[in-house]
Design a protein around this motif. Structure first.
Motif, mmCIF file in Angstrom:
data_model
loop_
_atom_site.group_PDB
_atom_site.id
_atom_site.type_symbol
_atom_site.label_atom_id
_atom_site.label_comp_id
_atom_site.label_asym_id
_atom_site.label_seq_id
_atom_site.Cartn_x
_atom_site.Cartn_y
_atom_site.Cartn_z
ATOM 1 N N THR A 1 17.410 -1.374 2.248
ATOM 2 C CA THR A 1 18.474 -1.948 3.062
ATOM 3 C C THR A 1 18.697 -1.036 4.261
ATOM 4 O OG1 THR A 1 19.486 -2.883 1.086
ATOM 5 C CG2 THR A 1 20.861 -2.757 3.059
ATOM 6 N N ASN A 2 18.584 -1.605 5.462
ATOM 7 C CA ASN A 2 18.734 -0.785 6.662
ATOM 8 C C ASN A 2 20.213 -0.535 6.972
ATOM 9 O OD1 ASN A 2 19.706 -3.079 7.975
ATOM 10 N ND2 ASN A 2 17.849 -3.405 9.169
ATOM 11 N N ARG A 3 20.480 0.175 8.054
ATOM 12 C CA ARG A 3 21.854 0.547 8.427
ATOM 13 C C ARG A 3 22.746 -0.649 8.721
ATOM 14 N NH1 ARG A 3 20.204 5.508 12.424
ATOM 15 N NH2 ARG A 3 19.447 6.869 10.769
ATOM 16 N N ASP A 4 22.118 -1.765 9.120
ATOM 17 C CA ASP A 4 22.881 -2.979 9.416
ATOM 18 C C ASP A 4 23.141 -3.814 8.175
ATOM 19 O OD1 ASP A 4 22.806 -2.277 12.111
ATOM 20 O OD2 ASP A 4 20.920 -3.355 12.430
ATOM 21 N N GLY A 5 22.702 -3.322 7.006
ATOM 22 C CA GLY A 5 22.910 -4.047 5.764
ATOM 23 C C GLY A 5 21.876 -5.124 5.492
ATOM 24 N N GLN A 6 20.821 -5.188 6.300
ATOM 25 C CA GLN A 6 19.784 -6.188 6.111
ATOM 26 C C GLN A 6 18.668 -5.628 5.237
ATOM 27 O OE1 GLN A 6 18.775 -6.832 10.221
ATOM 28 N NE2 GLN A 6 20.078 -8.651 10.345
ATOM 29 N N LYS A 7 18.136 -6.469 4.369
ATOM 30 C CA LYS A 7 17.035 -6.056 3.505
ATOM 31 C C LYS A 7 15.738 -6.110 4.304
ATOM 32 C CE LYS A 7 15.659 -6.192 -1.207
ATOM 33 N NZ LYS A 7 16.115 -6.547 -2.515
ATOM 34 N N VAL A 8 14.964 -5.021 4.266
ATOM 35 C CA VAL A 8 13.693 -4.915 4.981
ATOM 36 C C VAL A 8 12.583 -4.781 3.949
ATOM 37 C CG1 VAL A 8 12.347 -3.546 6.618
ATOM 38 C CG2 VAL A 8 14.822 -3.773 6.932
ATOM 39 N N TYR A 9 11.549 -5.606 4.083
ATOM 40 C CA TYR A 9 10.415 -5.569 3.167
ATOM 41 C C TYR A 9 9.273 -4.796 3.818
ATOM 42 C CZ TYR A 9 13.013 -9.069 0.613
ATOM 43 O OH TYR A 9 13.993 -9.726 -0.086
ATOM 44 N N THR A 10 8.589 -3.986 3.020
ATOM 45 C CA THR A 10 7.508 -3.157 3.541
ATOM 46 C C THR A 10 6.213 -3.414 2.776
ATOM 47 O OG1 THR A 10 8.011 -1.322 2.031
ATOM 48 C CG2 THR A 10 9.125 -1.318 4.171
ATOM 49 N N THR A 11 5.104 -3.215 3.481
ATOM 50 C CA THR A 11 3.773 -3.262 2.872
ATOM 51 C C THR A 11 2.980 -2.114 3.467
ATOM 52 O OG1 THR A 11 3.854 -5.665 2.687
ATOM 53 C CG2 THR A 11 1.693 -4.646 2.513
ATOM 54 N N ASP A 12 2.478 -1.233 2.626
ATOM 55 C CA ASP A 12 1.686 -0.084 3.057
ATOM 56 C C ASP A 12 0.434 0.012 2.213
ATOM 57 O OD1 ASP A 12 3.377 1.249 5.065
ATOM 58 O OD2 ASP A 12 4.746 1.638 3.400
ATOM 59 N N ILE A 13 -0.543 0.710 2.748
ATOM 60 C CA ILE A 13 -1.724 1.074 1.982
ATOM 61 C C ILE A 13 -1.517 2.520 1.531
ATOM 62 C CG2 ILE A 13 -4.223 1.418 1.995
ATOM 63 C CD1 ILE A 13 -3.231 -1.551 2.373
ATOM 64 N N VAL A 14 -1.541 2.762 0.235
ATOM 65 C CA VAL A 14 -1.478 4.117 -0.301
ATOM 66 C C VAL A 14 -2.914 4.626 -0.345
ATOM 67 C CG1 VAL A 14 -0.841 5.572 -2.251
ATOM 68 C CG2 VAL A 14 0.608 3.638 -1.616
ATOM 69 N N VAL A 15 -3.192 5.654 0.447
ATOM 70 C CA VAL A 15 -4.548 6.160 0.620
ATOM 71 C C VAL A 15 -4.987 6.947 -0.608
ATOM 72 C CG1 VAL A 15 -6.024 7.645 2.026
ATOM 73 C CG2 VAL A 15 -4.247 6.246 3.124
ATOM 74 N N GLU A 16 -6.140 6.577 -1.138
ATOM 75 C CA GLU A 16 -6.754 7.321 -2.242
ATOM 76 C C GLU A 16 -7.896 8.189 -1.735
ATOM 77 O OE1 GLU A 16 -7.770 4.142 -4.899
ATOM 78 O OE2 GLU A 16 -5.691 3.849 -5.521
ATOM 79 N N GLU A 17 -8.671 7.666 -0.788
ATOM 80 C CA GLU A 17 -9.775 8.403 -0.174
ATOM 81 C C GLU A 17 -9.817 8.034 1.303
ATOM 82 O OE1 GLU A 17 -13.639 8.148 -2.116
ATOM 83 O OE2 GLU A 17 -12.625 7.325 -3.876
ATOM 84 N N GLN A 18 -10.182 9.007 2.144
ATOM 85 C CA GLN A 18 -10.348 8.745 3.569
ATOM 86 C C GLN A 18 -11.456 9.649 4.097
ATOM 87 O OE1 GLN A 18 -6.498 9.693 5.249
ATOM 88 N NE2 GLN A 18 -6.491 11.699 4.310
ATOM 89 N N GLU A 19 -12.254 9.098 5.002
ATOM 90 C CA GLU A 19 -13.320 9.904 5.586
ATOM 91 C C GLU A 19 -13.665 9.372 6.964
ATOM 92 O OE1 GLU A 19 -17.368 8.635 3.621
ATOM 93 O OE2 GLU A 19 -15.862 8.972 2.065
ATOM 94 N N PHE A 20 -14.339 10.225 7.736
ATOM 95 C CA PHE A 20 -14.730 9.848 9.085
ATOM 96 C C PHE A 20 -15.786 8.753 9.040
ATOM 97 C CE2 PHE A 20 -13.395 14.322 9.410
ATOM 98 C CZ PHE A 20 -12.380 14.177 10.343
ATOM 99 N N ALA A 21 -15.727 7.850 10.021
ATOM 100 C CA ALA A 21 -16.679 6.745 10.067
ATOM 101 C C ALA A 21 -17.601 6.844 11.276
ATOM 102 C CB ALA A 21 -15.942 5.409 10.092
ATOM 103 N N GLU A 22 -17.535 7.945 12.019
ATOM 104 C CA GLU A 22 -18.454 8.164 13.129
ATOM 105 C C GLU A 22 -18.591 9.656 13.381
ATOM 106 O OE1 GLU A 22 -16.976 6.266 16.661
ATOM 107 O OE2 GLU A 22 -15.161 7.433 16.690
#
Length: 145
Positions: free
Chosen positions: A83-104
């Motif tokens: 719930t943000n400061r204005d009292g509105q519910k905000v929905y989130t979607t994230d990617i939780v990183v398990e592995e990351q590496e350079f692609a170039e």
């Protein structure tokens, strides 16, 4: 199963914070732009996906990842809400990183302006530091489609 594989470029430098206390864990947040394979008129060329990395993955992001860096990552989708400061519910979607590496390679990254630079040529070629380019006329020869 909740598994995601993404290839894209960082839209900005990672934002890294550390927890409080003796065992302070690093948390890195960044967004990657993932090019869309096909584009319809009037649509954007990429999707902008929020990612969060913890611990050593966050420390790696802080040390090595910068805006424009092309990476490949695996992780999982995590949804949430607050719930943000204005009292509105905000929905989130994230990617939780398990592995990351350079692609170039560093050389390819230095010559790239930070934008998608994909091309198809009429002959296949490869460089020791780059991925192989697939020729246009090879579709009929592939055992899958």
């Amino acid at each position: 199963m909740n598994k995601v594989i993404l290839l894209g470029r960082l839209t900005r430098d990672p934002e890294v914070r550390y927890g409080i206390g003796e065992n302070a864990t690093a948390v890195a947040r960044y967004t990657i732009a993932v090019d869309r394979r096909f584009k319809r008129d009037g649509e954007q060329n990429a999707d902008f996906i929020g990612c969060v990395a913890f611990g050593r993955n966050a420390e790696f992001a802080e040390k090595y990842l910068r805006q424009g860096t092309k990476i490949v990552l695996t992780g999982r989708i995590q949804t949430g809400s607050y719930t943000n400061r204005d009292g509105q519910k905000v929905y989130t979607t994230d990617i939780v990183v398990e592995e990351q590496e350079f692609a170039e390679s560093k050389a390819a990254a230095a010559g790239n302006s930070g934008q998608g630079n994909y091309s198809r040529s009429s002959t296949a070629h490869s460089d020791a530091n780059e991925f192989m380019t697939i020729p246009d006329n090879i579709d009929d020869e592939l055992p899958f489609s």
